[in-house]
Structures are given as C-alpha cells and as structure tokens.
Design a protein around this motif. Structure first.
Motif, PDB file in Angstrom:
ATOM      1  N   TYR A 194       0.847  -1.205   0.000  1.00 14.17           N
ATOM      2  CA  TYR A 194       0.000   0.000   0.000  1.00 14.17           C
ATOM      3  C   TYR A 194       0.880   1.251   0.000  1.00 14.17           C
ATOM      4  O   TYR A 194       0.666   2.181  -0.775  1.00 14.17           O
ATOM      5  CB  TYR A 194      -0.895  -0.052   1.236  1.00 14.17           C
TER       6      TYR A 194
ATOM      7  N   TYR B   3       2.324   1.752  -3.318  1.00 14.40           N
ATOM      8  CA  TYR B   3       1.324   2.202  -4.299  1.00 14.40           C
ATOM      9  C   TYR B   3       0.992   3.685  -4.124  1.00 14.40           C
ATOM     10  O   TYR B   3       0.964   4.442  -5.102  1.00 14.40           O
ATOM     11  CB  TYR B   3       0.056   1.342  -4.174  1.00 14.40           C
TER      12      TYR B   3
ATOM     13  N   ALA C 112      -4.239  -4.845   1.687  1.00 12.03           N
ATOM     14  CA  ALA C 112      -4.292  -5.714   0.508  1.00 12.03           C
ATOM     15  C   ALA C 112      -5.270  -6.841   0.841  1.00 12.03           C
ATOM     16  O   ALA C 112      -5.007  -7.657   1.729  1.00 12.03           O
ATOM     17  CB  ALA C 112      -2.913  -6.269   0.194  1.00 12.03           C
TER      18      ALA C 112
ATOM     19  N   LEU D 144      -5.123  -4.419  -3.655  1.00 10.52           N
ATOM     20  CA  LEU D 144      -5.009  -3.055  -3.123  1.00 10.52           C
ATOM     21  C   LEU D 144      -6.204  -2.233  -3.609  1.00 10.52           C
ATOM     22  O   LEU D 144      -6.770  -2.526  -4.673  1.00 10.52           O
ATOM     23  CB  LEU D 144      -3.716  -2.405  -3.627  1.00 10.52           C
TER      24      LEU D 144
END
Ligand code: SF4
Length: 724
Positions: free
Chosen positions: A274, A277, A571, A583
């Motif tokens: 995460y 991302y 996730a 995600l």
C-alpha cells in the motif's frame, strides 16, 4: 365499507388554524412515526385525530431521536396519507402490460390468483425463477426475504442493490466489520460526500452541537452543500476521484510519518504494498487527477491525521455510485486504520447490527430469521458468479442484473417478480428494464400509489402508510417502539406485513413460524433482547431500554479482525482470491475526461446525478403538491461559467445529452456545482435521467451504477411545453 373510507384527498386540506384546545375540539393526539425516508430517521409524530381522520401532524417533542422535528416530507404527511392517487383496492390488469387498464378485485381473489400463478411457475421452472424485490420503504424486508427463501427462491433483492451495500462490502474487505462515526467523542470529522442537511436531517442537530463544542470538519465532495459553511476545509473533487484523493492524503500521512505506527505494524496486512502504491499519489499528481489544490490536500491530510480522535462520515452511495465504486470506498476507509482511528472512542466505533440497520447494542435474531433455508438447498443466485465478492457479503441477489436475466435466461429464467414498492426508474438504462419487465410471465407490485411500475404488473396490491400499521422500530438512543396504528388502513389498503403473512399461508405453508403470524415472528426475532410485542404495546410512545451493554472499543485487540488474516487488510485476501486488485487501486470512471478523451471531445462536462433534495426522497414525495411546489420543474445545475460559454440563461430549456440519450430540462445557474460539472437531482420522472446511462454502466465488484460520474454535454434547446 369502513368508516374512514369516506375520506377523500380533500380532507388533507382541512387543517385547523393555529394551536387548538384539543379536549374541546374532540381531538386525540396519537403517537406514531413517519417512515417516508430511511430507517435511521423515522421521526416521532403526534397525529391529531378527530373522527377517525388525521387533521394535523406535529413532531413529537419527547421523542428521543427527532425531538419534535419533522422535515418537509414528514410535515406533508397528511397529503401523503390522503392523496387522491392512493391505491384503494387490489387491481387486476385487463389491458396490455404497461397500459392503465385494470379492474378492482377482492383481496381473496388477488391472493388466490397470485398463489396459482406462482405455484405454476414454480412447478414449471423451479422456485428460483420467481424473484422477490423490496424497494421503498424498507421495514418489511426481513419478512419478504424469509417468504422468498421459504418459497424456495434464492433471488430476493432490494433497492440496496444501488444503495449502501457497496460501501458495506468495501468496509468488510478492509476490516471485516465496521462502525459509524462516534460523533459525541470525536474532535475531527472527515465528511466524505455526505449532505446530512438533505438526506439525514435528524443527524444535523447533533452535528451542529458537536461543531459548537469545537469539532473540526473536513468536507469532501464536488458540490457546495449546507455543510460547507460549517467546514474548516472543503476539498472539491472531480466526481469519481475519491480513491485518488484518499491515496493523496495517505501519501502525505505516510511521508510525514503521521500514521499510527503501532496499529499499522501489529494489526494490518499489506502495508508495504500500500505504501509503495500511494507513493505514486504525490500532492501534485493528486491535484492533477482530482482538481483539488495540492496545498489543500496536504493541509487536510495533516489535519485529519493529527487531530485525535478523528472519525470518517460517509453516505450510503455517493462514493460508490461510480464504475470504480468499491475500490474508491476502500481507499478512503483505509485512512481510518492508517491513522489508528478504527474502533476507538471518537473514531469509527463498531456496534453489532440490531434491527433494520439501527445499531444500539441490542442483539436480535434478524439474520437467522431472514435466511429460513440454507443457500445449498436453493439454486445459486443469478448474480453469484458475476459479483462473487458482493455476493459473499450481501445475502441477496444484485437487482441490477434483473433486466439482463429476464432477457437472457441463463442459467435459468426469471419469469415472475413479486415486488414491494418497486420503481423501475431506479435502474441505469431504465427504459431497458422497462422493456425487460414486459417480457415477464407474471408480476405483482405492492405500493401506496398507482405508479408507472404498478402499470407493468398483473396484480397491484394497495399498501398503507406507517400511520395505518404497526411496526417494530429501534433507535440508537436505546429506545424501541412497537407503533400503534393511529387510523385504520384507508379504503381497502393493508399493511405489507398482513399481505406477506397471508401470502406465506399460500406459497410457504411448510414454514411453521410464518404460519404463526406477524407478531409471533417479531417475538421470535426479539427473543435475545427479552422484549416482546405484548410488552411494547403497553408503551405506544416507545420504550426506553435500560442498561444496554455497549461493546468495548478496540475489540480487535482481544479477538482480531474478522477478515481472513485476522488483520485490517490494506491488501485484501478476498479480492485477490476473486481476481480483483487486492489493493484499493484507483481507476478512472469508465467514461471521464482522462479515461476517454475522445468521448470527452463531444461530451466535455461531467454528469453527476442521484443526490436528493430535502423535500424529496426517491420518487416518494414528488406527487405531493406541498413538496413539489418547492421545486416543480426538473432542473440541472450548471456553473455560470459553463452556461455563459453555451449562451444559456437561468430557466432556459436545455438538452442534456450523453453518448446514450438526450433529455430536456431547465437550466439552473449556480455556483453550487464547480465549472465542468452538471448536477441533476434524482427522482423526477419527467424527464427520466437514468435513460442517459447504459444499463451496464456498473462497478465490476458491486454491480452499483456509475450514476455520479458520466460524460455529458448541455445545449440550449427550443422551449419545451411545461412537462408537469
Ligand atoms: S421523511 Fe422527514 S420527517 Fe419523515 S422520517 Fe424522514 S426525516 Fe423524519
């Protein structure tokens, strides 16, 4: 004929002026609830009754939830109850489906015919080929679901196929359970696309009280709302970009190390993925996507992460009425865990479900009651394969698929629909659903009024209002009511509960519990609470339940999270298993200036629809002159800049077009919408805004329609004759 059947709609206009000395005028004040809008509200009503007729309504001052207030809809209750278009008797269709040719029949004949047709279809095609549907209102849902399952059909579906359940799925994917903002203890409230002034009026007073105590408010949403004046920060996003904004805030919170390290380290799964991302959502990138200035994003992120405790308040639909809905919502609720505000005092506090969406700590047997037959004993629901994640969490059928299933009977046909308060205009591509319904072998609709959906039915049954029936109602203020009818059901109308339990005798005779009748069934549901209908009847104004044990905060510390990993999942294991992105990744809406620039050349504006005005809810109060008079014409909201570029003035007739269709409405020039965005409130049947959407303009995880982000264009058009 019953005594009060002589009343006509004209009686609704005979309100006595001012306060009346009630004893002298032989007026009795009887207490009930308004059930026009959602079950969280249901305001207490003092009905002034004279000679069996309601001559006036007022809010019940002693009611712990509504404290004497009624909104415009509830204040118009008398016109609603005595409206000339109320259905008076059961009706049998004589003309072609969709025509207005019906003849009155008796209740016995109506129920006998329904029994015959449903049993025949069950014999020929299996019980699963009959779908049961509940639209509005919601109070009878548990009984209809049980009826469907006892009949043998897994295909029970509701209006919640476009409302709330996608947010629930998103929350359960992240946390396994979820809770509303613990407003009384909160210091900062992040309000994400919710306008309680229009849709949840009973929450407004508490919100303003909290504001006076010092609550800080961050508002997110494209429109200026009555809340905006009370907000410290307003983030005006481009519709459909909530996920990106949430990631932008997470980026700042992580980069500046404002997150709750202890919670993240001990209680989350997938944080590193995460973190990697959201690194891609710098404030500058997020500004480019969302339209919100980078400095405001940074300011809001710091404010939310450092003002403890903070809570997130969302609405049932705006964040999920996008073709990227569930992932949008997962992204924004991930902020709660990231900042350590989950299940904490003043954060989002988890209380188990009680009765009909109201959580007050009382535990009932509602979910056991509803599912009278285990899933393996029925055919698979029609949407189990298409929406595996939604179907895993929501024990219903996704109703948005009904039109497709009626047209394409694979794996089995839907031949009949038994509906309570269905409005076909709720579907995207509503004209497609209308045509699909014409192909049904049999349809029943129960309603208060002769709606266009009723005109599609073979048999129409007249239901009554909350003033004419008894129902069980929970309030979050530790208060329970079994309402007493304040007048007898008008004309030949009946309570939906009476209709359901009469149907159960005919189509679910093996369900022993349903054969015992409505009150016995409510008693069964209430059993763990120790309450009984007979006891509640002694308290017609409501019963204050003492010493309800509230669950502790931070329950996960004792038992973990009810997710596959036992942790909060950045996730998601379940999304991964179902081949979705684990995600909460951001995708542009299917049609947007960034995802489809070629379409945006002809349709450069963004259409957002589905929000409601305070005097309307869905289509329910549009026929009342008392509420309709407040905004009679369907209008679109357009920013003066966009209007000026198109030569459009206030009140002009305009054509609102999308790649699918075009409708005519009046223009309302207002700064409430930002440049580039068109807003049209929901519910007007003329014109039909949902025909602007393709029937499959849906979120792939939940099946929710993308009502709040589509491309459109607006052009001045010739004067339309007044549509009303
Ligand atoms: S419609 Fe208005 S008065 Fe009725 S329950 Fe809802 S908020 Fe209360």
């Amino acid at each position: 004929m019953r005594k009060n059947a002589r009343l006509t709609h004209l009686d609704a206009n005979r309100t006595p002026a001012g306060k009346v000395p009630v004893e002298e005028r032989d007026v009795e004040i009887r207490q009930t609830i308004c059930a026009i809008c959602n079950p969280f509200s249901h305001c207490g009503v003092d009905a002034h009754v004279k000679d069996g007729a309601i001559i006036k309504v007022e809010g019940t001052k002693s009611h712990p939830h509504s404290e004497g207030t009624l909104c415009a809809k509830g204040a118009a209750s008398r016109e609603y109850i005595y409206h000339k278009e109320r259905l008076r008797t059961p009706l049998l269709r004589k003309g072609e489906r969709g025509s207005d040719e019906f003849e009155p029949i008796s209740w016995d004949e109506a129920l006998d015919r329904i029994e015959d047709r449903l049993q025949k279809i069950k014999r020929e095609s299996g019980p699963e080929s009959v779908a049961f549907y509940v639209g509005y209102t919601k109070w009878m849902r548990p009984f209809v679901k049980r009826l469907a399952h006892s009949f043998g059909s897994p295909n029970y579906c509701t209006e919640s196929s476009t409302c709330y359940t996608a947010t629930k799925v998103a929350n359960l994917l992240n946390y396994g359970y979820f809770g509303p903002p613990n407003l009384a203890k909160s210091k900062c409230l992040l309000v994400w696309s919710k306008n309680p002034f229009y849709s949840d009026t009973s929450a407004v007073r508490r919100l303003l009280d909290a504001r006076e105590r010092g609550l800080k408010i961050i508002e997110v949403g494209p429109l200026i709302t009555p809340l905006t004046a009370h907000a410290d920060i307003h983030l005006r996003i481009r519709p459909g970009t909530s996920g990106a904004l949430a990631h932008g805030m997470a980026h700042v919170i992580i980069e500046e190390e404002l997150f709750d390290v202890d919670f993240v380290e001990n209680w989350t799964l997938g944080f590193e993925e995460y973190r990697a991302y959201v690194e891609g959502f710098s404030p500058a990138v997020t500004e480019e996507i969302t339209g919100v200035p980078a400095e405001l994003i940074e300011q809001a992120a710091r404010f939310y992460a450092t003002t403890k405790p903070a809570a997130l308040m969302t609405s049932a639909s705006p964040t999920v009425h996008h073709t990227n809905g569930v992932q949008n919502h997962r992204a924004l609720t991930a902020l709660i865990g990231l900042t350590g505000n989950f299940d904490r005092e003043g954060g989002n506090y988890v209380v188990p479900p009680g009765w009909l969406y109201v959580e007050n700590g009382l535990i009932t047997r509602q979910s056991q009651y509803e599912q009278s037959r285990p899933w393996p004993e029925m055919a698979p629901r029609i949407t189990e394969q298409k929406y595996p994640v939604w179907s895993r969490f929501i024990p219903e059928t996704q109703a948005m698929e009904l039109p497709f299933q009626i047209q394409n009977p694979d794996p089995y046909p839907i031949r009949a629909v038994v509906a309570f308060g269905m409005n076909y205009r709720m579907w995207p591509g509503s004209d497609f659903f209308y045509e699909s319904m014409k192909k049904l072998d049999f349809m029943v609709n129960m309603d208060l009024f002769m709606t266009d959906t009723c005109r599609l039915a073979d048999i129409v049954l007249p239901a009554c209002t909350s003033f004419e029936r008894s129902e069980l109602k929970f309030y979050t203020e530790d208060y329970v009511v079994w309402t007493t009818p304040v007048i007898r059901p008008l004309w030949e109308s009946r309570s939906d509960a009476d209709i359901i339990f009469d149907l159960a005798k005919r189509i679910a005779p093996e369900d022993d519990l349903m054969q015992k009748g409505y009150e016995a069934n409510v008693d069964w549901i209430l059993e763990p609470t120790g309450l009984k209908v007979e006891k509640l009847k002694k308290y017609p104004a409501g019963y204050a339940v003492k010493n309800i044990e509230k669950p502790p905060y931070q329950k996960y510390e004792k038992s973990g999270f009810p997710t596959p990993s036992g942790k909060m999942e950045f996730a998601s294991t379940i999304m991964e298993e179902a081949n979705y992105d684990p995600l909460p990744t951001f995708q542009e809406p299917k049609l947007s200036p960034r995802s489809t620039p070629e379409v945006a050349k002809d349709f450069p504006l963004i259409l957002t629809t589905g929000a409601r005005l305070p005097m309307y809810i869905h289509s329910r109060t549009f026929r009342l002159s008392w509420t309709r008079g407040l905004r009679p014409d369907p209008m679109l909201d357009i920013n003066p800049k966009d209007a000026g570029e198109r030569g459009i003035s206030q009140g002009d007739w305009v054509a609102l077009s999308t790649p699918r269709n075009s409708i005519k409405v009046k223009a309302n020039l207002t700064e409430v919408v930002p440049p580039g965005v068109i807003n049209i409130f929901h519910g007007y049947s003329e014109p039909e805004v949902n025909t602007l959407f393709e029937p499959d303009y849906l979120d792939p995880v939940s099946g929710f329609p993308g009502f709040k982000s589509l491309l459109c264009e607006v052009k001045k058009t010739e004067v339309e004759k007044r549509l009303l």
